[in-house]
Design a protein around this motif. Structure first.
Motif, mmCIF file in Angstrom:
data_model
loop_
_atom_site.group_PDB
_atom_site.id
_atom_site.type_symbol
_atom_site.label_atom_id
_atom_site.label_comp_id
_atom_site.label_asym_id
_atom_site.label_seq_id
_atom_site.Cartn_x
_atom_site.Cartn_y
_atom_site.Cartn_z
ATOM 1 N N ARG A 155 -2.184 3.767 5.682
ATOM 2 C CA ARG A 155 -1.784 2.470 5.138
ATOM 3 C C ARG A 155 -1.888 1.393 6.216
ATOM 4 O O ARG A 155 -1.599 1.640 7.382
ATOM 5 C CB ARG A 155 -0.342 2.538 4.611
ATOM 6 C CG ARG A 155 -0.164 3.516 3.458
ATOM 7 C CD ARG A 155 1.299 3.609 3.049
ATOM 8 N NE ARG A 155 2.117 4.152 4.129
ATOM 9 C CZ ARG A 155 3.442 4.317 4.053
ATOM 10 N NH1 ARG A 155 4.083 3.975 2.942
ATOM 11 N NH2 ARG A 155 4.100 4.813 5.074
ATOM 12 N N THR A 210 -3.363 1.370 11.348
ATOM 13 C CA THR A 210 -2.835 2.070 10.173
ATOM 14 C C THR A 210 -1.772 3.079 10.600
ATOM 15 O O THR A 210 -1.660 3.421 11.785
ATOM 16 C CB THR A 210 -3.953 2.808 9.411
ATOM 17 O OG1 THR A 210 -4.497 3.836 10.255
ATOM 18 C CG2 THR A 210 -5.074 1.855 9.003
ATOM 19 N N ASP A 211 -1.011 3.572 9.614
ATOM 20 C CA ASP A 211 0.002 4.592 9.890
ATOM 21 C C ASP A 211 -0.585 5.977 9.661
ATOM 22 O O ASP A 211 -1.801 6.137 9.495
ATOM 23 C CB ASP A 211 1.242 4.354 9.037
ATOM 24 C CG ASP A 211 0.971 4.566 7.555
ATOM 25 O OD1 ASP A 211 -0.194 4.839 7.167
ATOM 26 O OD2 ASP A 211 1.927 4.458 6.764
ATOM 27 N N GLU A 212 0.278 6.990 9.642
ATOM 28 C CA GLU A 212 -0.205 8.364 9.512
ATOM 29 C C GLU A 212 -0.774 8.662 8.138
ATOM 30 O O GLU A 212 -1.472 9.669 7.948
ATOM 31 C CB GLU A 212 0.929 9.351 9.846
ATOM 32 C CG GLU A 212 1.943 9.592 8.732
ATOM 33 C CD GLU A 212 3.002 8.512 8.660
ATOM 34 O OE1 GLU A 212 3.984 8.698 7.934
ATOM 35 O OE2 GLU A 212 2.851 7.477 9.347
ATOM 36 N N LEU A 213 -0.512 7.795 7.162
ATOM 37 C CA LEU A 213 -1.058 7.972 5.814
ATOM 38 C C LEU A 213 -2.271 7.076 5.565
ATOM 39 O O LEU A 213 -2.818 7.076 4.456
ATOM 40 C CB LEU A 213 0.019 7.678 4.755
ATOM 41 C CG LEU A 213 1.256 8.567 4.789
ATOM 42 C CD1 LEU A 213 2.272 8.111 3.740
ATOM 43 C CD2 LEU A 213 0.876 10.024 4.561
ATOM 44 N N ALA A 241 -3.904 3.755 0.062
ATOM 45 C CA ALA A 241 -4.220 3.512 1.465
ATOM 46 C C ALA A 241 -5.716 3.300 1.651
ATOM 47 O O ALA A 241 -6.538 3.974 1.012
ATOM 48 C CB ALA A 241 -3.740 4.676 2.315
ATOM 49 N N ARG A 266 -6.154 8.024 9.274
ATOM 50 C CA ARG A 266 -4.866 8.350 9.868
ATOM 51 C C ARG A 266 -4.752 7.754 11.266
ATOM 52 O O ARG A 266 -5.601 7.991 12.123
ATOM 53 C CB ARG A 266 -4.686 9.861 9.932
ATOM 54 C CG ARG A 266 -3.350 10.303 10.510
ATOM 55 C CD ARG A 266 -3.210 11.809 10.513
ATOM 56 N NE ARG A 266 -1.903 12.217 10.959
ATOM 57 C CZ ARG A 266 -1.569 12.404 12.239
ATOM 58 N NH1 ARG A 266 -2.483 12.196 13.191
ATOM 59 N NH2 ARG A 266 -0.344 12.768 12.574
ATOM 60 N N GLN A 277 0.831 -1.198 0.000
ATOM 61 C CA GLN A 277 0.000 0.000 0.000
ATOM 62 C C GLN A 277 0.869 1.252 0.000
ATOM 63 O O GLN A 277 1.919 1.303 0.641
ATOM 64 C CB GLN A 277 -0.925 0.007 1.223
ATOM 65 C CG GLN A 277 -2.013 -1.049 1.175
ATOM 66 C CD GLN A 277 -3.056 -0.852 2.261
ATOM 67 O OE1 GLN A 277 -3.039 0.141 2.995
ATOM 68 N NE2 GLN A 277 -3.987 -1.799 2.363
ATOM 69 N N THR A 278 0.396 2.245 -0.722
ATOM 70 C CA THR A 278 1.060 3.548 -0.779
ATOM 71 C C THR A 278 0.089 4.608 -0.274
ATOM 72 O O THR A 278 -1.043 4.297 0.120
ATOM 73 C CB THR A 278 1.488 3.872 -2.216
ATOM 74 O OG1 THR A 278 0.314 3.980 -3.044
ATOM 75 C CG2 THR A 278 2.385 2.774 -2.774
ATOM 76 N N ALA A 279 0.544 5.874 -0.299
ATOM 77 C CA ALA A 279 -0.340 6.959 0.123
ATOM 78 C C ALA A 279 -1.564 7.054 -0.773
ATOM 79 O O ALA A 279 -2.645 7.477 -0.330
ATOM 80 C CB ALA A 279 0.435 8.275 0.112
ATOM 81 N N VAL A 280 -1.423 6.638 -2.033
ATOM 82 C CA VAL A 280 -2.537 6.700 -2.981
ATOM 83 C C VAL A 280 -3.516 5.555 -2.755
ATOM 84 O O VAL A 280 -4.740 5.733 -2.838
ATOM 85 C CB VAL A 280 -2.009 6.678 -4.432
ATOM 86 C CG1 VAL A 280 -3.160 6.651 -5.429
ATOM 87 C CG2 VAL A 280 -1.097 7.871 -4.689
ATOM 88 N N SER A 327 6.672 10.568 12.891
ATOM 89 C CA SER A 327 5.270 10.991 12.885
ATOM 90 C C SER A 327 4.732 11.248 14.292
ATOM 91 O O SER A 327 3.585 11.667 14.443
ATOM 92 C CB SER A 327 4.407 9.932 12.192
ATOM 93 O OG SER A 327 4.401 8.725 12.938
#
Length: 314
Positions: free
Chosen positions: A84, A79-82, A63, A67, A58-61, A270
């Motif tokens: 994902r 999930t992470d800050e993006l 995800a 957040r 997974q990428t930022a696009v 983050s």
């Protein structure tokens, strides 16, 4: 015809394969060896086929979550800050971290074995020179030397986007740095065994029939230090994974490759620890601990099996 006589007349490759199989069975009979092998097998499967287990990286696009979303039904690791999925990132991170550990271990053991065998067998001024170089790398902490060499080698190799056999150059740099800063202990161990082996009768017989130094080191010394190399390789792998994690954590990794160390660095940058987002750093951290523990268990079991002195003390 007995099994022993059949094995003695078998080709060398068949005997080596049979010996490796017997050693592996003995390893599995030991509790620490079995636990370590099971853990390593699980992570190896994750590293080989992450897309079959958790899908594409997974990428930022791409995800699929919010957040810093806590663990839940669709995101068991949060999930992470993006946004994902952390399970996706952790599983894909296994491939990067274990690949770097494997390549760095190959470089480390190759350099250490060559230096140790040559220094121990040839002796004289070459032994003294190689051991002074080895002492230099032993005295300076590996991580400190890696911190110094990483930016220098990055400048020498050029663009970070360049790929070699599908591996980004930034990862190749980490492999090179770990390899050239971690070989000294292996060289010392192999040299000490080589000093003993070169005085054995079979080496004297090889010299009498006219065998050269290269032939003796390759055909007589190397096979007799393989046990040490195997046991040391397992422990070196664990050290390589830890070194990669540390370099990535301080910002010297590849931000486009989600190794476990890179995930820990992203969690720190983050502010996840301060926000109470424990799910961001616990999965990669626990993965590192489990892999290092597994290699340590297997290395200890192999050392017991391959080292007669340790077997005698137990």
């Amino acid at each position: 015809m007995t099994a022993a006589s059949i094995q003695s007349t078998a080709p060398r490759g068949v005997r080596a394969f049979a010996g490796a199989g017997a050693l592996f069975r003995q390893l599995l009979r030991r509790p620490e060896g079995l636990i370590g092998v099971v853990i390593l097998l699980a992570f190896t499967i994750l590293a080989i086929a992450p897309q079959l287990i958790v899908g594409p990286l997974q990428t930022a696009v791409s995800a699929t979550g919010g957040r810093l979303q806590p663990p839940g039904g669709s995101h068991p690791f949060g999930t992470d800050e993006l946004g994902r999925d952390m399970l996706n990132l952790t599983v894909h991170g296994a491939r990067i971290s274990l690949l770097i550990g494997l390549l760095a271990t190959v470089v480390t053991v190759a350099i250490g074995a060559v230096v140790g065998i040559v220094a121990g067998f040839v002796g004289g001024w070459l032994d003294a020179l190689l051991m002074r170089i080895t002492d230099f790398f032993l005295v300076i902490p590996t991580f400190v030397l890696a911190l110094i060499l990483t930016p220098i080698i990055r400048e020498l190799v050029g663009s970070a986007a360049t790929e070699v056999f599908g591996i980004r150059m930034t990862l190749i740099v980490i492999v090179i740095v770990i390899g050239i800063t971690s070989w000294s202990s292996t060289a010392r161990i192999i040299r000490s065994q080589t000093l003993s082996l070169r005085e054995r009768a079979f080496v004297d017989r090889a010299r009498v029939i006219g065998a050269g130094s290269g032939h003796i080191m390759r055909r007589h010394i190397l096979p007799n230090v393989i046990n040490l190399i195997v046991a040391n390789t397992v422990l070196t792998f664990a050290g390589a994974v830890l070194t990669e994690t540390t370099l990535s954590f301080v910002g010297l990794g590849d931000p486009f490759q989600p190794s476990w160390g890179q995930l820990l660095e992203a969690a720190r940058s983050s502010g996840a620890p301060g926000l109470g987002a424990w799910w961001y750093f616990v999965p990669p951290g626990a993965s590192i601990v489990l892999v290092v523990l597994a290699f340590t268990l297997v290395g200890s079991a192999l050392d017991d099996l391959l080292n007669p002195k340790r077997r005698g003390r137990r």
